[in-house]
Scaffold this active site. Structure first.
Site, PDB file in Angstrom:
ATOM      1  N   ASP A 196      -7.474  -6.235  13.004  1.00 15.03           N
ATOM      2  CA  ASP A 196      -7.741  -5.096  12.138  1.00 15.03           C
ATOM      3  C   ASP A 196      -9.232  -4.835  12.220  1.00 15.03           C
ATOM      4  OD1 ASP A 196      -6.842  -3.199  10.039  1.00 15.03           O
ATOM      5  OD2 ASP A 196      -8.301  -4.296   8.842  1.00 15.03           O
ATOM      6  N   GLU A 280      -4.787  -1.439  16.083  1.00 13.89           N
ATOM      7  CA  GLU A 280      -4.363  -0.162  15.561  1.00 13.89           C
ATOM      8  C   GLU A 280      -5.003   0.930  16.401  1.00 13.89           C
ATOM      9  OE1 GLU A 280      -3.547   0.957  10.938  1.00 13.89           O
ATOM     10  OE2 GLU A 280      -5.124  -0.464  11.409  1.00 13.89           O
ATOM     11  N   CYS A 351       1.164  -8.855  -4.238  1.00 12.14           N
ATOM     12  CA  CYS A 351       2.407  -8.133  -3.971  1.00 12.14           C
ATOM     13  C   CYS A 351       3.270  -8.152  -5.231  1.00 12.14           C
ATOM     14  CB  CYS A 351       3.142  -8.779  -2.794  1.00 12.14           C
ATOM     15  SG  CYS A 351       4.783  -8.055  -2.541  1.00 12.14           S
ATOM     16  N   ASP A 361      -7.754  -7.224   4.535  1.00 14.97           N
ATOM     17  CA  ASP A 361      -7.904  -7.097   5.986  1.00 14.97           C
ATOM     18  C   ASP A 361      -7.015  -8.060   6.775  1.00 14.97           C
ATOM     19  OD1 ASP A 361      -9.767  -5.092   5.580  1.00 14.97           O
ATOM     20  OD2 ASP A 361     -11.449  -6.498   5.510  1.00 14.97           O
TER      21      ASP A 361
HETATM   22 ZN   LIG Z   1       5.565  -9.400  -0.862  1.00 10.44          ZN
END
Ligand SMILES: [Zn+2]
Length: 407
Positions: A196, A280, A351, A361
C-alpha cells in the site's frame, strides 16, 4: 529486454570543448531538419525523405562554408540527430491521428543552446569503446573518465552522452539483458506480498513492514527547499539570481538521484524476496488535481511502480495491479466485511463485525494482496499473470532520456 545503465562522466577541458561542439552540431542538424520539413509544408510539397535529408543536411552541407564545421564531429552523432527529428515527427503524426497513447504532443520545435538538457547518441557502428583503463573513448572527443558505480552485465549496443540542467555529464548505455544470468541471480521463491503506497509512509507491506524514505533522500529534499527559498529572494535578472538558480538545479538533481537510488534499492529488495507482488493501480493524473498532488509527485510513486514492472518482467516475477475502486482501506482484512468510509486522518480502526483492531495502512496492504489473488492458499502461493510492460520506458529522471532504468 533492453535496459539503460547510466554513469557519471568527467570530461577534461579539451573534451568539454569537443562535447560542446558535438552537442551544437547535433542541434544544428536537428533544427535544419525541422526547418526543411516546415518549408516543405508551407510550399505544400511532400516531406523530404530521411535519405534526402541526410544527403542535403549532412553530406552536402559539410561542403558549404556555412556548415563546414559539421565535419569536425562524428557523422554518427549527426545521423542520430536526424533520426531523433524523424522520430519526433512520427510521434507527432501518430498523436494527431490518435494512434499514440498518452497526452497530445505538439510538432517538434527547434532546439536551443539554452536548453537545460543536451544529448548526443553513438550507435554500435560509431567506433566508440571502453578502454582497458575503463575510460569511454568517443570518436572525435577522446577517452573520457567514467565513474563506474556498477558493472555492466554485457556489452552495450549504444551510448548516449547527456549534459543535464545542473551541468553534469552522463553516459547512458543500452544493454540487452541475459535471462539465464538473471534467473541465477534471483531464484524462485514462494513468498508474495501486497504493497500500500501511503502518505504517512512511503510504502506499507502486507506483512506489517512500514517503509519510510531514507535519510539521504530527506536531507537532499531539505537542501533543495532551502535553495528554492534563497532563489525566490534574489532580484530578477541579477547575477546572484543566476547563481542561485544553478544551485537549485544542482539540489534538484541530487534529490532526483537520491530518490531514484531509494526506488531502485526498495524495488530490487521486494522483487528479490517475493515471487508475486500486488500494488494498487494509481491514477497519478487524477490525483494530481487534488490536494494530494504535491505528495504524489514528490513520492514519485509512478516511477517506483514502473521499476517494479520492469524488474518483475526481467526476473520472472508477477506484478499484479488491482483496480483503484477496490475498497482496500475500509474492508476488514480479517473477516472481509466492508466498514464505513475511512477519511485520511483515521490511522487505526476497529472492525464492527469481528472486533479486530486494524492499522489503516497494513490492513489496506493485506487487502491489496488478497484482491490480487496473491493470498497464500492451502496449496501454496497462488499467482496470476499480471500486467507487464513491453519494455522499460523512459521514466525521465535526471531530466534524462526516457529509457533510463538502472538495474
Ligand atoms: Zn472484521
Amino acid at each position: 529486454m533492453q535496459l539503460r545503465y547510466s554513469f557519471r562522466l568527467y570530461p577534461d577541458t579539451g573534451q568539454l570543448r569537443a562535447l560542446a561542439k558535438a552537442f551544437g552540431c547535433a542541434r544544428v542538424v536537428f533544427n535544419d531538419a525541422v526547418r526543411a520539413r516546415e518549408d516543405a509544408r508551407k510550399a505544400k510539397q511532400p516531406f523530404p525523405t530521411a535519405g534526402q535529408l541526410s544527403r542535403r543536411l549532412i553530406t552536402e552541407a559539410k561542403r558549404t562554408p556555412e556548415r563546414s564545421w559539421l565535419g569536425e564531429v562524428s557523422a554518427v552523432v549527426l545521423q542520430q540527430s536526424l533520426r531523433d527529428a524523424e522520430t519526433a515527427y512520427r510521434n507527432f503524426f501518430a498523436s494527431l491521428k490518435g494512434t499514440r497513447k498518452g497526452a497530445r504532443i505538439g510538432p517538434p520545435r527547434c532546439k536551443s543552446r539554452k536548453d537545460a538538457r543536451q544529448s548526443i547518441r553513438f550507435t554500435a557502428n560509431a567506433r566508440w569503446s571502453i578502454t582497458r583503463s575503463g575510460r569511454l573513448n568517443l570518436p572525435k572527443i577522446g577517452a573520457v573518465k567514467v565513474q563506474w558505480s556498477r558493472t555492466l552485465p554485457s556489452t552495450p549496443t549504444s551510448v548516449t552522452v547527456i549534459k543535464d540542467a545542473a551541468g553534469r555529464f552522463f553516459a547512458s548505455f543500452v544493454i540487452d539483458t541475459d535471462p539465464a544470468a538473471d534467473q541465477a541471480r534471483m531464484p524462485e521463491t514462494d513468498r508474495t506480498i501486497g504493497i500500500d503506497l501511503g502518505l504517512t509512509h512511503f510504502a506499507v507491506l502486507s506483512d506489517g513492514t512500514k517503509i519510510d524514505s531514507p535519510r539521504f533522500l530527506r536531507r537532499a529534499e531539505k537542501k533543495l527547499k532551502k535553495a528554492q527559498q534563497e532563489l525566490s529572494r534574489k532580484q530578477k535578472g541579477s547575477r546572484n539570481r543566476a547563481k542561485a538558480r544553478l544551485k537549485v538545479a544542482r539540489a534538484h538533481a541530487k534529490v532526483t538521484d537520491a530518490r531514484r537510488e531509494f526506488h531502485h534499492q526498495l524495488s530490487t529488495k521486494l522483487i528479490s524476496e517475493n515471487q508475486g507482488i500486488a500494488v494498487e493501480e494509481l491514477s497519478v493524473a487524477g490525483l494530481a488535481r487534488t490536494r494530494l498532488a504535491k505528495s504524489v509527485h514528490d513520492a514519485g510513486w509512478a516511477s517506483f511502480i514502473s521499476m517494479l514492472e520492469y524488474k518483475a518482467q526481467r526476473y520472472g516475477r508477477t506484478l499484479v495491479t488491482i483496480g483503484r475502486f477496490t475498497p482496500t482501506s475500509r474492508t476488514c482484512s480479517t473477516c472481509g466485511v466492508v466498514d464505513g468510509p475511512k477519511p485520511l486522518n483515521v490511522r487505526k480502526w476497529t472492525c464492527a463485525a469481528c472486533g479486530v483492531v486494524h492499522d489503516r495502512d497494513v490492513n489496506a496492504a493485506i487487502n491489496v494482496k488478497t484482491a490480487a489473488g496473491l493470498a497464500v492458499t492451502a496449496c501454496g502461493a497462488q499467482v496470476r499473470p499480471g500486467r507487464v510492460p513491453a519494455q522499460c520506458d523512459e521514466a525521465g529522471s535526471h531530466g534524462f532520456p526516457s529509457k533510463d532504468c538502472v538495474a
